[in-house]
Design a protein around this motif. Structure first.
Motif, mmCIF file in Angstrom:
data_model
loop_
_atom_site.group_PDB
_atom_site.id
_atom_site.type_symbol
_atom_site.label_atom_id
_atom_site.label_comp_id
_atom_site.label_asym_id
_atom_site.label_seq_id
_atom_site.Cartn_x
_atom_site.Cartn_y
_atom_site.Cartn_z
ATOM 1 N N ARG A 38 -15.739 144.988 1.981
ATOM 2 C CA ARG A 38 -15.641 145.432 0.426
ATOM 3 C C ARG A 38 -14.618 146.584 0.246
ATOM 4 O O ARG A 38 -13.506 146.510 -0.823
ATOM 5 C CB ARG A 38 -16.987 145.991 -0.043
ATOM 6 N N TYR A 39 -14.552 147.433 1.072
ATOM 7 C CA TYR A 39 -13.593 148.622 0.922
ATOM 8 C C TYR A 39 -12.143 148.029 1.082
ATOM 9 O O TYR A 39 -11.244 148.256 0.223
ATOM 10 C CB TYR A 39 -13.815 149.643 1.957
ATOM 11 N N LEU A 40 -11.932 147.142 2.345
ATOM 12 C CA LEU A 40 -10.402 146.888 2.397
ATOM 13 C C LEU A 40 -10.073 145.911 1.392
ATOM 14 O O LEU A 40 -8.918 145.692 0.819
ATOM 15 C CB LEU A 40 -10.535 146.068 3.685
ATOM 16 N N ASP A 41 -11.181 144.824 0.750
ATOM 17 C CA ASP A 41 -10.632 143.961 -0.143
ATOM 18 C C ASP A 41 -10.260 144.913 -1.652
ATOM 19 O O ASP A 41 -9.445 144.424 -2.194
ATOM 20 C CB ASP A 41 -11.856 143.171 -0.871
ATOM 21 N N GLY A 42 -10.614 146.147 -1.799
ATOM 22 C CA GLY A 42 -10.639 146.998 -3.012
ATOM 23 C C GLY A 42 -9.237 148.077 -2.644
ATOM 24 O O GLY A 42 -8.869 148.590 -3.630
ATOM 25 N N ASP A 84 -17.366 157.366 0.294
ATOM 26 C CA ASP A 84 -16.391 156.749 -0.423
ATOM 27 C C ASP A 84 -15.514 157.566 -1.461
ATOM 28 O O ASP A 84 -14.291 157.607 -1.639
ATOM 29 C CB ASP A 84 -16.968 155.655 -1.510
ATOM 30 N N PRO A 85 -15.832 158.445 -2.342
ATOM 31 C CA PRO A 85 -15.306 159.417 -3.166
ATOM 32 C C PRO A 85 -14.217 160.176 -2.638
ATOM 33 O O PRO A 85 -13.380 160.666 -3.279
ATOM 34 C CB PRO A 85 -16.183 160.219 -4.135
ATOM 35 N N GLY A 86 -14.408 160.445 -1.386
ATOM 36 C CA GLY A 86 -13.637 161.406 -0.606
ATOM 37 C C GLY A 86 -12.622 160.672 0.303
ATOM 38 O O GLY A 86 -11.852 161.278 1.209
ATOM 39 N N LEU A 87 -12.597 159.535 0.297
ATOM 40 C CA LEU A 87 -11.589 158.756 1.049
ATOM 41 C C LEU A 87 -10.365 158.627 0.602
ATOM 42 O O LEU A 87 -9.972 158.489 -1.007
ATOM 43 C CB LEU A 87 -12.244 157.135 1.330
ATOM 44 N N VAL A 88 -9.156 158.760 1.151
ATOM 45 C CA VAL A 88 -7.738 158.563 1.009
ATOM 46 C C VAL A 88 -7.357 157.244 1.205
ATOM 47 O O VAL A 88 -7.757 156.853 2.358
ATOM 48 C CB VAL A 88 -6.885 159.535 1.302
ATOM 49 N N ALA A 89 -6.778 156.601 0.460
ATOM 50 C CA ALA A 89 -6.492 155.000 0.779
ATOM 51 C C ALA A 89 -5.203 155.000 1.611
ATOM 52 O O ALA A 89 -4.215 154.540 1.241
ATOM 53 C CB ALA A 89 -6.282 154.515 -0.476
ATOM 54 N N PRO A 105 -5.509 143.625 10.168
ATOM 55 C CA PRO A 105 -6.520 142.994 10.398
ATOM 56 C C PRO A 105 -7.007 142.640 11.689
ATOM 57 O O PRO A 105 -8.331 143.155 12.138
ATOM 58 C CB PRO A 105 -6.711 141.580 9.380
ATOM 59 N N ALA A 106 -6.186 142.045 12.494
ATOM 60 C CA ALA A 106 -6.599 141.924 13.868
ATOM 61 C C ALA A 106 -7.107 142.877 14.851
ATOM 62 O O ALA A 106 -7.648 143.116 15.714
ATOM 63 C CB ALA A 106 -5.382 141.081 14.847
ATOM 64 N N ALA A 107 -6.147 144.328 14.659
ATOM 65 C CA ALA A 107 -6.380 145.473 15.388
ATOM 66 C C ALA A 107 -7.641 146.156 14.744
ATOM 67 O O ALA A 107 -8.465 146.605 15.497
ATOM 68 C CB ALA A 107 -5.250 146.462 14.786
ATOM 69 N N VAL A 108 -8.161 145.753 13.406
ATOM 70 C CA VAL A 108 -9.327 146.433 13.131
ATOM 71 C C VAL A 108 -10.498 145.630 13.686
ATOM 72 O O VAL A 108 -11.560 146.199 14.172
ATOM 73 C CB VAL A 108 -9.469 146.138 11.367
ATOM 74 N N ALA A 109 -10.231 144.396 13.886
ATOM 75 C CA ALA A 109 -11.434 143.644 14.160
ATOM 76 C C ALA A 109 -11.578 143.966 15.796
ATOM 77 O O ALA A 109 -12.722 144.115 16.354
ATOM 78 C CB ALA A 109 -11.233 142.026 14.099
#
Length: 482
Positions: A38-42, A84-89, A105-109
């Motif tokens: 959800r975070y990555l999609d947004g 979430d409110p304190g995250l920098v994108a 994505p492959a590295a995250v997984a």
């Protein structure tokens, strides 16, 4: 069937059924995957700045520590909500601060799997499979960076420890050649090791020297107006020396301008004076992946060691630095450690602690392996070239506006901007852009003047993001009176 036999059969059936039932203790992993997705999609549409401050974050995250513990799924849900409110994108397409890349994505997984497997990447006996994965990743790194195939490669935390590791190998080699075994005898009574670095060397060079007992006050070699070490000044500095064992630290990608030292001349001068040449290329070393830009690195292949980051331009998750040393014997001599309980091993058996300061560590090279498999050669080339092209696009847009100056030759991915030739105005524009949240970029000081520093290294950035970010900067400059 007799009663006892039936009971035994029923018991075995129950064991099989329980073995097949999912372990509810790990439901939180599914929760984490859902929340991360959800975070990555947004991420593309998210304001780039953090939406809350220090006091608010402390208030919401400072939960009382319970005696009995909490449900893992509740913890994961609460953590995702509270931070979430304190995250920098910073993993998004319009984050241009501090040369921070995203994560493909492959590295995250792969990073998730590394945590789930929970292997000690320090040696083959503790994790045979992941040791071989890192061995393969190291082979690809040597090939892509154009360094000798026999070089030692260590996966460390970042540029700081990559420079430390390389300079430890350098310290070993130059003192060995002077007849001193620094690993056996330390520095007390050793010949003085002289370290020279350019005027705009990164701070991690000085810190690494301090940690190695070489002193943080390295001999500074003057630089030109782009931050490049002057080869003539290096020649003069070495000619005026006393013959001490010497290490020269050059730079691929000055942190403000992105400029490259003149490696062909520097390498020749180092050979003449028998000095060890180290190249700090935290992000600039990846120019080797681009046929359009690898000429910037001409001569760097003649160095003795190289430091770079995976979590910058390669776009793997934090943390990942890479230390490469042309002489694997010097590399191992400076780093390797053992105990009686560690099996003896041949040189060709992959043991991570032969190449890094850490005895125990996560297998950072796995994310490098995954990222390179996803990108491939052409994908990595395209990533480097896209980022450089986006930097030039932003620079062109800003340079066309009266009162805005681009202070550097945009040879790579860095853009230095100044507004109205005024420190205060430049800082005002930076602060306004950060508040607006369309993009995020940092301030810096270069040659005594405040500048906006734009660093493009994220894999998700598109030309549309570059145009949108340039427009946000122009809007802030006009509002501020620039």
């Amino acid at each position: 069937m007799e009663r006892d036999e039936a009971s035994t059969f029923a018991g075995r059936s129950l064991q099989v059924e329980n073995a097949r039932a999912p372990d509810r203790r790990y439901d939180c992993l599914d929760d984490a995957a859902r929340l991360a997705r959800r975070y990555l999609d947004g991420l593309r549409d998210r304001p780039v700045h953090a939406k809350t401050g220090l006091d608010e974050l402390r208030a919401v995250l400072a939960h009382p520590l319970t005696d009995e513990g909490e449900d893992p799924s509740v913890i994961v849900e609460s953590l995702a909500c509270d931070v979430d409110p304190g995250l920098v994108a910073s993993g998004g397409p319009r984050y241009f601060g501090f040369v921070i890349g995203g994560a493909v994505p492959a590295a995250v997984a792969a990073d998730w799997l590394v945590s789930a497997w929970d292997q000690n990447g320090g040696g083959f006996v503790a994790s045979p499979a992941l040791s071989v994965v890192e061995e393969v990743a190291a082979t690809w790194i040597r090939e892509l960076l154009g360094v000798p195939a026999s070089s030692g490669v260590g996966f460390v935390t970042g540029g700081q420890m990559a420079n430390f590791t390389c300079l430890a190998a350098a310290r070993h080699a130059v003192l060995r050649d002077a007849g001193w075994d620094v690993e056996a005898h330390g520095l007390h009574g050793a010949p003085r090791v002289r370290v020279l670095a350019g005027e705009y060397a990164h701070v991690t060079i000085g810190v690494a020297c301090r940690l190695l007992g070489l002193g943080q006050l390295v001999d500074v070699v003057p630089a030109d107006d782009q931050g490049r070490m002057r080869a003539d000044a290096l020649r003069d500095a070495l000619a005026g020396g006393t013959g001490d064992p010497t290490i020269v630290c050059a730079q691929a990608g000055e942190i403000n301008t992105g400029a490259f030292d003149p490696f062909v001349d520097i390498a020749r001068i180092c050979r003449e004076h028998r000095a060890w040449l180290h190249v700090d290329g935290a992000f600039g070393l990846w120019a080797a992946a681009s046929p359009r830009r690898r000429t910037l690195l001409a001569g760097a292949e003649q160095a003795h060691s190289w430091a770079t980051d995976g979590h910058k331009w390669l776009n793997v998750p934090y943390d990942c630095g890479i230390a490469v040393v042309a002489d694997p014997r010097a590399h191992r001599a400076a780093m390797t450690s053992t105990q009686a309980y560690v099996p003896a091993h041949a040189d060709d058996v992959p043991y991570g602690f032969d190449w890094t300061p850490e005895f125990s560590r996560r297998a950072r090279g796995v994310t490098v392996y995954a990222a390179l498999r996803q990108l491939g050669r052409q994908g990595l080339t395209d990533l480097v070239d896209r980022c450089c092209d986006h930097a030039r696009l932003i620079a062109r847009r800003l340079a066309a506006e009266p009162g805005i100056d681009i202070l550097n030759d945009v040879v790579l991915n860095q853009v230095l901007v100044r507004f109205g030739d005024d420190d205060a105005l430049t800082d005002t524009v930076i602060e306004q852009v950060q508040r607006d949240g369309v993009c995020w970029l940092a301030g810096s000081t270069f040659r005594g003047r405040r500048v906006m520093r734009i660093s493009v290294v994220g894999w998700q950035t598109t030309p549309a993001d570059a145009h949108r970010s340039a427009e946000a900067i122009l809007t802030a400059a006009r509002a501020a009176g620039g």
